[in-house]
Write an enzyme that holds these catalytic residues in place. Structure first.
Site, PDB file in Angstrom:
ATOM      1  N   CYS A 106      15.917  -1.816  20.742  1.00  7.57           N
ATOM      2  CA  CYS A 106      15.443  -2.708  20.845  1.00  7.57           C
ATOM      3  C   CYS A 106      15.345  -4.033  20.565  1.00  7.57           C
ATOM      4  CB  CYS A 106      13.997  -2.529  22.246  1.00  7.57           C
ATOM      5  SG  CYS A 106      13.066  -3.175  21.352  1.00  7.57           S
ATOM      6  N   CYS A 148       8.884  -0.672  21.825  1.00  8.98           N
ATOM      7  CA  CYS A 148       8.833   0.353  22.784  1.00  8.98           C
ATOM      8  C   CYS A 148       8.443   1.255  22.288  1.00  8.98           C
ATOM      9  CB  CYS A 148      10.402   0.477  22.568  1.00  8.98           C
ATOM     10  SG  CYS A 148      10.732   0.639  21.568  1.00  8.98           S
ATOM     11  N   ARG A 200       0.801  -1.656  -0.266  1.00  6.88           N
ATOM     12  CA  ARG A 200       0.251   0.198  -0.040  1.00  6.88           C
ATOM     13  C   ARG A 200       0.844   0.925  -0.281  1.00  6.88           C
ATOM     14  NH1 ARG A 200      -3.884  -1.173   4.827  1.00  6.88           N
ATOM     15  NH2 ARG A 200      -4.997   1.095   3.682  1.00  6.88           N
ATOM     16  N   ALA A 211     -15.441  12.823  -6.296  1.00  3.26           N
ATOM     17  CA  ALA A 211     -14.841  13.992  -5.789  1.00  3.26           C
ATOM     18  C   ALA A 211     -13.898  14.558  -6.479  1.00  3.26           C
ATOM     19  CB  ALA A 211     -14.157  13.896  -4.455  1.00  3.26           C
ATOM     20  N   HIS A 222      -6.715   8.175  11.292  1.00  2.00           N
ATOM     21  CA  HIS A 222      -5.973   6.556  11.833  1.00  2.00           C
ATOM     22  C   HIS A 222      -4.839   6.309  11.630  1.00  2.00           C
ATOM     23  CE1 HIS A 222     -10.864   5.494  10.937  1.00  2.00           C
ATOM     24  NE2 HIS A 222     -10.384   5.508  12.096  1.00  2.00           N
TER      25      HIS A 222
HETATM   26  C1  BV8 Z   1     -11.694   2.267  18.594  1.00  2.00           C
HETATM   27  C2  BV8 Z   1      -6.102   2.408   9.653  1.00  2.00           C
HETATM   28  C3  BV8 Z   1     -11.742   1.106  21.434  1.00  2.00           C
HETATM   29  C4  BV8 Z   1      -5.502   0.736   9.580  1.00  2.00           C
HETATM   30  C5  BV8 Z   1      -8.565   2.562  10.045  1.00  2.00           C
HETATM   31  C6  BV8 Z   1     -18.794   1.738  17.955  1.00  2.00           C
HETATM   32  C7  BV8 Z   1     -17.769   2.613  19.005  1.00  2.00           C
HETATM   33  C8  BV8 Z   1     -15.795   1.921  18.720  1.00  2.00           C
HETATM   34  C9  BV8 Z   1     -15.660   0.879  18.191  1.00  2.00           C
HETATM   35  C10 BV8 Z   1     -15.876   0.409  17.889  1.00  2.00           C
HETATM   36  C11 BV8 Z   1     -17.598   0.349  17.864  1.00  2.00           C
HETATM   37  N1  BV8 Z   1     -18.829  -0.622  16.665  1.00  2.00           N
HETATM   38  C12 BV8 Z   1     -17.152  -1.374  16.059  1.00  2.00           C
HETATM   39  C13 BV8 Z   1     -15.819  -0.639  16.311  1.00  2.00           C
HETATM   40  C14 BV8 Z   1     -14.536  -1.735  16.766  1.00  2.00           C
HETATM   41  C15 BV8 Z   1     -14.266  -1.016  15.414  1.00  2.00           C
HETATM   42  C16 BV8 Z   1     -15.220  -0.232  13.549  1.00  2.00           C
HETATM   43  O1  BV8 Z   1     -15.195   0.989  13.587  1.00  2.00           O
HETATM   44  N2  BV8 Z   1     -15.874  -1.421  12.979  1.00  2.00           N
HETATM   45  C17 BV8 Z   1     -16.098  -1.179  11.823  1.00  2.00           C
HETATM   46  C18 BV8 Z   1     -15.423  -2.583  11.153  1.00  2.00           C
HETATM   47  C19 BV8 Z   1     -17.588  -1.970  12.883  1.00  2.00           C
HETATM   48  N3  BV8 Z   1     -13.430   0.680  15.570  1.00  2.00           N
HETATM   49  C20 BV8 Z   1     -12.405   0.333  15.970  1.00  2.00           C
HETATM   50  O2  BV8 Z   1     -11.598  -0.675  16.077  1.00  2.00           O
HETATM   51  C21 BV8 Z   1     -11.463   1.753  16.389  1.00  2.00           C
HETATM   52  N4  BV8 Z   1     -10.640   1.628  18.007  1.00  2.00           N
HETATM   53  O3  BV8 Z   1     -12.956   2.261  18.600  1.00  2.00           O
HETATM   54  O4  BV8 Z   1     -10.848   1.602  19.590  1.00  2.00           O
HETATM   55  C22 BV8 Z   1     -12.050   0.036  20.955  1.00  2.00           C
HETATM   56  C23 BV8 Z   1     -11.743  -0.621  21.694  1.00  2.00           C
HETATM   57  C24 BV8 Z   1     -11.613  -2.028  21.388  1.00  2.00           C
HETATM   58  C25 BV8 Z   1     -12.738  -2.493  21.346  1.00  2.00           C
HETATM   59  C26 BV8 Z   1     -13.560  -1.565  20.628  1.00  2.00           C
HETATM   60  C27 BV8 Z   1     -13.772  -0.611  20.561  1.00  2.00           C
HETATM   61  C28 BV8 Z   1     -10.103   2.003  16.021  1.00  2.00           C
HETATM   62  C29 BV8 Z   1     -11.017   2.207  13.849  1.00  2.00           C
HETATM   63  C30 BV8 Z   1      -9.630   2.910  12.945  1.00  2.00           C
HETATM   64  C31 BV8 Z   1      -9.604   1.286  12.303  1.00  2.00           C
HETATM   65  N5  BV8 Z   1      -8.247   1.454  10.961  1.00  2.00           N
HETATM   66  N6  BV8 Z   1      -7.121   2.452   8.854  1.00  2.00           N
HETATM   67  C32 BV8 Z   1      -5.356   0.585   7.485  1.00  2.00           C
HETATM   68  O5  BV8 Z   1      -5.895   1.641   6.472  1.00  2.00           O
HETATM   69  O6  BV8 Z   1      -5.189  -0.416   7.093  1.00  2.00           O
HETATM   70  S1  BV8 Z   1      -9.826   2.057   9.367  1.00  2.00           S
HETATM   71  C33 BV8 Z   1      -9.859   1.788   7.568  1.00  2.00           C
HETATM   72  O7  BV8 Z   1     -11.084   2.194   6.943  1.00  2.00           O
HETATM   73  C34 BV8 Z   1      -9.613   3.379   6.964  1.00  2.00           C
HETATM   74  O8  BV8 Z   1      -8.919   4.285   7.303  1.00  2.00           O
HETATM   75  C35 BV8 Z   1     -10.576   4.391   6.867  1.00  2.00           C
HETATM   76  O9  BV8 Z   1     -11.027   4.846   7.817  1.00  2.00           O
HETATM   77  C36 BV8 Z   1     -11.789   3.073   6.615  1.00  2.00           C
HETATM   78  C37 BV8 Z   1     -12.337   2.808   5.742  1.00  2.00           C
HETATM   79  O10 BV8 Z   1     -13.593   3.456   5.471  1.00  2.00           O
HETATM   80  P1  BV8 Z   1     -13.402   4.889   4.290  1.00  2.00           P
HETATM   81  O11 BV8 Z   1     -12.267   5.687   4.147  1.00  2.00           O
HETATM   82  O12 BV8 Z   1     -14.837   5.118   3.837  1.00  2.00           O
HETATM   83  O13 BV8 Z   1     -12.781   3.677   2.482  1.00  2.00           O
HETATM   84  P2  BV8 Z   1     -14.347   2.719   2.133  1.00  2.00           P
HETATM   85  O14 BV8 Z   1     -13.023   1.747   1.300  1.00  2.00           O
HETATM   86  O15 BV8 Z   1     -14.828   2.343   2.879  1.00  2.00           O
HETATM   87  O16 BV8 Z   1     -15.186   3.399   1.626  1.00  2.00           O
HETATM   88  C38 BV8 Z   1     -14.840   4.587   0.042  1.00  2.00           C
HETATM   89  C39 BV8 Z   1     -16.051   5.695   0.061  1.00  2.00           C
HETATM   90  O17 BV8 Z   1     -15.389   6.284  -0.719  1.00  2.00           O
HETATM   91  C40 BV8 Z   1     -16.758   4.352  -0.277  1.00  2.00           C
HETATM   92  O18 BV8 Z   1     -18.341   5.181  -0.085  1.00  2.00           O
HETATM   93  C41 BV8 Z   1     -16.753   4.904  -2.006  1.00  2.00           C
HETATM   94  O19 BV8 Z   1     -18.640   5.230  -2.228  1.00  2.00           O
HETATM   95  C42 BV8 Z   1     -15.941   6.479  -1.321  1.00  2.00           C
HETATM   96  N7  BV8 Z   1     -15.632   6.560  -3.327  1.00  2.00           N
HETATM   97  C43 BV8 Z   1     -15.011   5.671  -4.083  1.00  2.00           C
HETATM   98  N8  BV8 Z   1     -14.187   6.470  -5.130  1.00  2.00           N
HETATM   99  C44 BV8 Z   1     -14.966   8.068  -4.739  1.00  2.00           C
HETATM  100  C45 BV8 Z   1     -15.922   7.121  -4.268  1.00  2.00           C
HETATM  101  N9  BV8 Z   1     -16.371   9.583  -3.325  1.00  2.00           N
HETATM  102  C46 BV8 Z   1     -15.872  10.320  -4.249  1.00  2.00           C
HETATM  103  N10 BV8 Z   1     -14.946  10.382  -4.802  1.00  2.00           N
HETATM  104  C47 BV8 Z   1     -14.419   9.028  -5.221  1.00  2.00           C
HETATM  105  N11 BV8 Z   1     -13.623   8.881  -6.572  1.00  2.00           N
HETATM  106 ZN    ZN Z   2      11.996  -0.863  19.985  1.00  2.00          ZN
END
Ligand code: BV8
Ligand code: ZN
Length: 241
Positions: A151, A123, A63, A232, A112
């Site tokens: 480390c 560490c 990526r 976009a 994120h």
């Molecule tokens: C956490 C980094 C506490 C890594 C990412 C409720 C509250 C809290 C937590 C949760 C909750 N419910 C569920 C959870 C757990 C989880 C979660 O949300 N799960 C989801 C799957 C339901 N959340 C977490 O774990 C978060 N931590 O809350 O800690 C905790 C602790 C323990 C247990 C529970 C909670 C951490 C979340 C962060 C994850 N890391 N990224 C990496 O990149 O590898 S998230 C990752 O996915 C991306 O960064 C991005 O944010 C996300 C994807 O979303 P989008 O950016 O929207 O991308 P996607 O492909 O989905 O959509 C693209 C869109 O663009 C589409 O709509 C499409 O139509 C559109 N599009 C396409 N082309 C175009 C366009 N639009 C315009 N123009 C175009 N050309």
């Molecule tokens: Zn280290």
């Protein structure tokens, strides 16, 4: 757009869709080809890295290589131009690429984390040895993660994985901007990942107009919520005319 021109504080909230026209696979698409047998929510976790660090590091290096080979697109540039025209603009991104910065945006709030800020899994010290152009990792190739110079622990990507907490100060900054703004543009996000997905709702609750810019229609549940459908890179420059 009236609310945009008269806004004193605009929040731009972006997801993977804003980088799609730079040929960066969206998060759901980031598992195309050889990666397609994986679920992102399974691969982007500390458990996956513990279980198979070379697989996870290989995915992130693939990526990162895509990002290094990409250029910012018209959407990134339109956001830079918008920042010049409004009194205050806060840019919050869920993306882990640096295309906003390379287009000229500053003070980008990365809720994120970033592909470009690896750190030691043991560490947490930042790792500075990333090569500018990683070995051309083809899709699906395992790459052993480098070792921490302090480390000898394994180096991990500087992103927030599922089940990890978002950086406290970053999230607080993002929520404060959402509460304060009078217009929020939500660009290219599927709005499923929490807690970042709360940001547009917070803006709505505090009286802002929310404009979704997405290839797909976004269901509006509120009078002050508008959905503009299209890429976009085409819609944003039109908004600035
Ligand atoms: C956490 C980094 C506490 C890594 C990412 C409720 C509250 C809290 C937590 C949760 C909750 N419910 C569920 C959870 C757990 C989880 C979660 O949300 N799960 C989801 C799957 C339901 N959340 C977490 O774990 C978060 N931590 O809350 O800690 C905790 C602790 C323990 C247990 C529970 C909670 C951490 C979340 C962060 C994850 N890391 N990224 C990496 O990149 O590898 S998230 C990752 O996915 C991306 O960064 C991005 O944010 C996300 C994807 O979303 P989008 O950016 O929207 O991308 P996607 O492909 O989905 O959509 C693209 C869109 O663009 C589409 O709509 C499409 O139509 C559109 N599009 C396409 N082309 C175009 C366009 N639009 C315009 N123009 C175009 N050309
Ligand atoms: Zn280290």
């Amino acid at each position: 757009m009236a609310s945009l021109q008269s806004a004193s504080h605009v929040v731009v909230f972006t997801g993977a869709g804003v980088s799609a026209e730079s040929d960066i696979p969206t998060f759901r698409d980031a598992l195309s080809g050889l990666w397609e047998r994986f679920d992102p929510a399974e691969l982007a976790t500390p458990q996956a890295f513990r279980h198979d660090p070379a697989l996870v590091w290989g995915w992130y290096e693939w990526r990162r290589m895509k990002v290094l080979q990409a250029q910012p697109n018209a959407a990134h540039r339109a956001i830079v131009e918008l920042a010049r025209r409004v009194p205050k603009l806060s840019l919050i991104t869920q993306n882990v690429d640096d295309l906003h910065e390379r287009a000229g945006s500053t003070q980008v709030i990365h809720v994120h984390g970033s592909l470009h800020a690896p750190r030691c899994f043991a560490c947490a010290r930042p790792y500075v040895g990333l090569v500018d152009m990683p070995v051309e990792p083809e899709e699906g190739r395992r790459i052993e993660p480098p070792r921490c110079l302090h480390c000898h622990g394994k180096v991990r990507p500087g992103v927030v994985w599922f089940s990890e907490m978002l950086p406290e100060t970053t999230l607080r900054q993002a929520f404060a901007a959402a509460r304060d703004c009078d217009c929020l543009l939500s660009i290219g996000t599927s709005g499923v990942v929490q807690p970042a997905a709360q940001i547009p709702h917070l803006a709505l609750e505090h009286g802002a107009t929310v404009v979704h810019i997405n290839r797909q229609p976004v269901a509006s549940q509120h009078a002050r919520e508008i959905s503009l459908v299209g890429p976009a890179g085409e819609l944003l420059p039109v908004l600035l005319r």
